[in-house]
Write a protein that holds these residues in place. Structure first.
Motif, PDB file in Angstrom:
ATOM      1  N   THR A 316       0.805  -1.227   0.000  1.00 44.52           N
ATOM      2  CA  THR A 316       0.000   0.000   0.000  1.00 44.52           C
ATOM      3  C   THR A 316       0.836   1.274   0.000  1.00 44.52           C
ATOM      4  N   GLY A 317       2.091   1.188   0.408  1.00 45.13           N
ATOM      5  CA  GLY A 317       2.920   2.386   0.521  1.00 45.13           C
ATOM      6  C   GLY A 317       2.553   3.237   1.718  1.00 45.13           C
ATOM      7  N   ARG A 318       1.732   2.741   2.637  1.00 46.10           N
ATOM      8  CA  ARG A 318       1.320   3.480   3.830  1.00 46.10           C
ATOM      9  C   ARG A 318       2.038   2.915   5.054  1.00 46.10           C
ATOM     10  N   GLN A 319       2.528   3.804   5.917  1.00 47.88           N
ATOM     11  CA  GLN A 319       3.256   3.373   7.111  1.00 47.88           C
ATOM     12  C   GLN A 319       2.277   3.006   8.232  1.00 47.88           C
ATOM     13  N   VAL A 320       2.619   1.955   8.961  1.00 48.31           N
ATOM     14  CA  VAL A 320       1.800   1.474  10.081  1.00 48.31           C
ATOM     15  C   VAL A 320       2.645   1.512  11.350  1.00 48.31           C
ATOM     16  N   ASP A 321       2.094   2.060  12.443  1.00 46.03           N
ATOM     17  CA  ASP A 321       2.787   2.052  13.746  1.00 46.03           C
ATOM     18  C   ASP A 321       2.562   0.698  14.409  1.00 46.03           C
ATOM     19  N   ALA A 322       3.631   0.016  14.706  1.00 46.28           N
ATOM     20  CA  ALA A 322       3.537  -1.319  15.321  1.00 46.28           C
ATOM     21  C   ALA A 322       4.188  -1.290  16.698  1.00 46.28           C
ATOM     22  N   HIS A 323       3.492  -1.846  17.682  1.00 43.88           N
ATOM     23  CA  HIS A 323       4.015  -1.926  19.055  1.00 43.88           C
ATOM     24  C   HIS A 323       3.788  -3.346  19.570  1.00 43.88           C
ATOM     25  N   PHE A 324       4.885  -4.048  19.811  1.00 42.02           N
ATOM     26  CA  PHE A 324       4.809  -5.427  20.298  1.00 42.02           C
ATOM     27  C   PHE A 324       5.544  -5.513  21.640  1.00 42.02           C
ATOM     28  N   ALA A 325       4.875  -6.129  22.640  1.00 41.23           N
ATOM     29  CA  ALA A 325       5.480  -6.204  23.970  1.00 41.23           C
ATOM     30  C   ALA A 325       5.152  -7.557  24.617  1.00 41.23           C
ATOM     31  N   LYS A 326       6.142  -8.074  25.344  1.00 40.17           N
ATOM     32  CA  LYS A 326       5.986  -9.304  26.140  1.00 40.17           C
ATOM     33  C   LYS A 326       5.546 -10.494  25.300  1.00 40.17           C
ATOM     34  N   LEU A 327       6.010 -10.553  24.033  1.00 38.98           N
ATOM     35  CA  LEU A 327       5.655 -11.682  23.186  1.00 38.98           C
ATOM     36  C   LEU A 327       6.619 -12.839  23.439  1.00 38.98           C
ATOM     37  N   PRO A 328       6.120 -14.076  23.437  1.00 37.64           N
ATOM     38  CA  PRO A 328       6.984 -15.229  23.728  1.00 37.64           C
ATOM     39  C   PRO A 328       7.965 -15.489  22.588  1.00 37.64           C
ATOM     40  N   LYS A 329       9.070 -16.129  22.959  1.00 34.59           N
ATOM     41  CA  LYS A 329      10.081 -16.452  21.957  1.00 34.59           C
ATOM     42  C   LYS A 329       9.664 -17.638  21.104  1.00 34.59           C
ATOM     43  N   THR A 330       8.900 -18.538  21.688  1.00 34.69           N
ATOM     44  CA  THR A 330       8.427 -19.710  20.936  1.00 34.69           C
ATOM     45  C   THR A 330       6.903 -19.759  21.009  1.00 34.69           C
ATOM     46  N   SER A 331       6.284 -20.093  19.872  1.00 35.12           N
ATOM     47  CA  SER A 331       4.828 -20.177  19.786  1.00 35.12           C
ATOM     48  C   SER A 331       4.463 -21.258  18.789  1.00 35.12           C
ATOM     49  N   PRO A 332       3.299 -21.889  18.960  1.00 35.96           N
ATOM     50  CA  PRO A 332       2.855 -22.892  17.986  1.00 35.96           C
ATOM     51  C   PRO A 332       2.633 -22.259  16.611  1.00 35.96           C
ATOM     52  N   LEU A 333       2.880 -23.028  15.566  1.00 33.03           N
ATOM     53  CA  LEU A 333       2.705 -22.515  14.206  1.00 33.03           C
ATOM     54  C   LEU A 333       1.264 -22.076  13.943  1.00 33.03           C
TER      55      LEU A 333
END
Length: 430
Positions: A316-333
């Motif tokens: 799209t050429g549009r910027q999105v603000d992303a904020h990720f916190a406390k996410l696990p290092k391993t997760s099910p697919l």
């Protein structure tokens, strides 16, 4: 039962003794009352009366029955006794006082008073009786007669009474114990049977719980397999679009361009066919790229979310603000796949409805739950645009189905001041 037996025996003994004492007292008073009618004022019995009583008790049937006889003044002084050593002596005798009050006092084989030493020495079964002796004229009590009756018959009756009483008590006790034993045995049998039934029910419940757990595991696996199969189907469709129609349209575009360049007789070449084919080609490539899932198996949950944001920004050429916190290092697919598709579809909807408005993606984990929020500051999504012919639009229905497959929650809410927030809650271990 022992207390009851003793109480019954004592009661019978007392009743028998009282009856014997009353019958004997009538017989003996007939001989003693005449002897006390002429007592001197100082309470001394005349020698003639003493001699008369001695003769009466010497060699007669009454003398054989009565082992000893005493006559008391009400103050406790003995005025006559077959044991001459006791005449004139005074004793503190409660039984004499009771008899002087008009009662007949009887006891069996309890010769514990001091004046009864001679009688104790005989070792015979004796009934000791105190009876009031009355004046023949006025009927007042002038003396107390005490006599010891030889009562082997009473001892025999008392022993038979005790034996029969204890036999009845023993039989009753045995019967009650037998009944109680049968009741306890029956109760124990019922308890054992119920315990076996309870154990059987518990075993059946455990088996059902195990089966339910197994079925739940199978259902969870089928649910995850279905989600994976869906992704494989989308990837296959994307690959088929890329290898089929897209390749053919690419070839058609090249030919149209070559023909337009070679047509030297065309006064004003427009190139409309080539441009239309290129437009269709771009649309198909976009659709194909959206269907084909990027390689997220080797990355973590944060990486999968970032790929969705970066791909949207690239398309799209549009910027999105992303904020990720406390996410696990391993997760099910399946979790990473669902999170990727949710962000992908939510950003596509935001771009469609919010246009140039600011768009934000947030993801965090709390209490074992992944929360994904995609919001924008646009005019908001009208409720009527969420459904088509009474059903959710295909994109929203896809998000809801993916989230439900992982036992999550999905809802859309308007923001204060304008804009829309799309929220998804997913368990970390689906």
């Amino acid at each position: 039962m022992a207390i009851l037996g003793s109480w019954i025996t004592s009661g019978i003994s007392a009743s028998t003794l009282d009856s014997a004492a009353k019958s004997s007292s009538v017989f003996v008073e007939t001989f003693l009352e005449p002897a006390v009618q002429d007592l001197s004022p100082d309470g001394v019995m005349a020698p003639a009366q003493i001699a008369r009583l001695d003769r009466l008790l010497a060699d007669t049937p009454l003398g054989e029955r009565l082992i000893s006889v005493k006559v008391w003044r009400p103050d406790g002084t003995i005025v006559y006794s077959t044991n001459k050593d006791l005449i004139g002596r005074q004793f503190d005798a409660s039984d004499v006082a009771m008899a002087a009050g008009g009662e007949i006092v009887a006891s069996y084989d309890t010769l514990d008073n001091r004046e009864g030493a001679t009688e104790r020495a005989t070792g015979l079964p004796l009934i000791e009786i105190y009876a009031p002796l009355r004046s023949l004229e006025g009927g007042e009590i002038v003396a107390v007669g005490e006599y010891y009756e030889h009562a082997p018959w009473f001892a025999d009756n008392l022993e038979r009474t005790r034996i029969s009483t204890w036999a009845v008590v023993g039989a009753t006790t045995a019967g009650m114990i037998g009944i109680l034993f049968l009741l306890v045995l029956r109760g124990s049998s019922i308890i054992t049977s119920q315990r076996k039934q309870l154990d059987l029910r518990i075993a059946e419940a455990d088996l059902m719980a195990t089966q339910n757990e197994s079925l739940r595991a199978v259902a969870d696996k089928a649910r995850l397999d279905a989600s994976e199969a869906n992704e494989q189907l989308l990837a296959s469709i994307g690959a088929d679009l890329h290898d089929g129609p897209i390749q053919m349209l690419s070839l058609l575009t090249l030919r149209l361009s070559a023909e337009e360049e070679a047509d030297e007789n065309a006064v004003q070449p427009t190139g409309d066919g080539a441009r239309l084919a290129q437009s269709v080609l771009r649309e198909l490539r976009t659709i194909s790229a959206g269907l084909v899932l990027p390689e997220i198996a080797s990355t973590d949950l944060r990486g999968a979310l970032q790929l969705a944001v970066l791909r949207h920004e690239g398309l799209t050429g549009r910027q999105v603000d992303a904020h990720f916190a406390k996410l696990p290092k391993t997760s099910p697919l399946p979790l990473k796949t669902c999170a990727y598709r949710v962000v992908q579809e939510a950003l596509s909807n935001a771009y469609k409805h919010a246009g140039e408005a600011h768009t934000e993606v947030r993801a965090t984990v709390s209490d074992g739950t992944l929360r994904i929020t995609v919001s924008d500051t646009g005019p908001g999504m009208p409720a009527e645009e969420r459904v088509v012919d009474g059903r959710e639009q295909l994109g929203l229905a896809g998000i809801r189905n993916r989230v439900n497959a992982l036992k999550g929650e999905f809802y859309i809410e308007p923001l204060k001041g304008g804009g829309t927030s799309m929220n998804v809650l997913l368990p970390i271990d689906p």
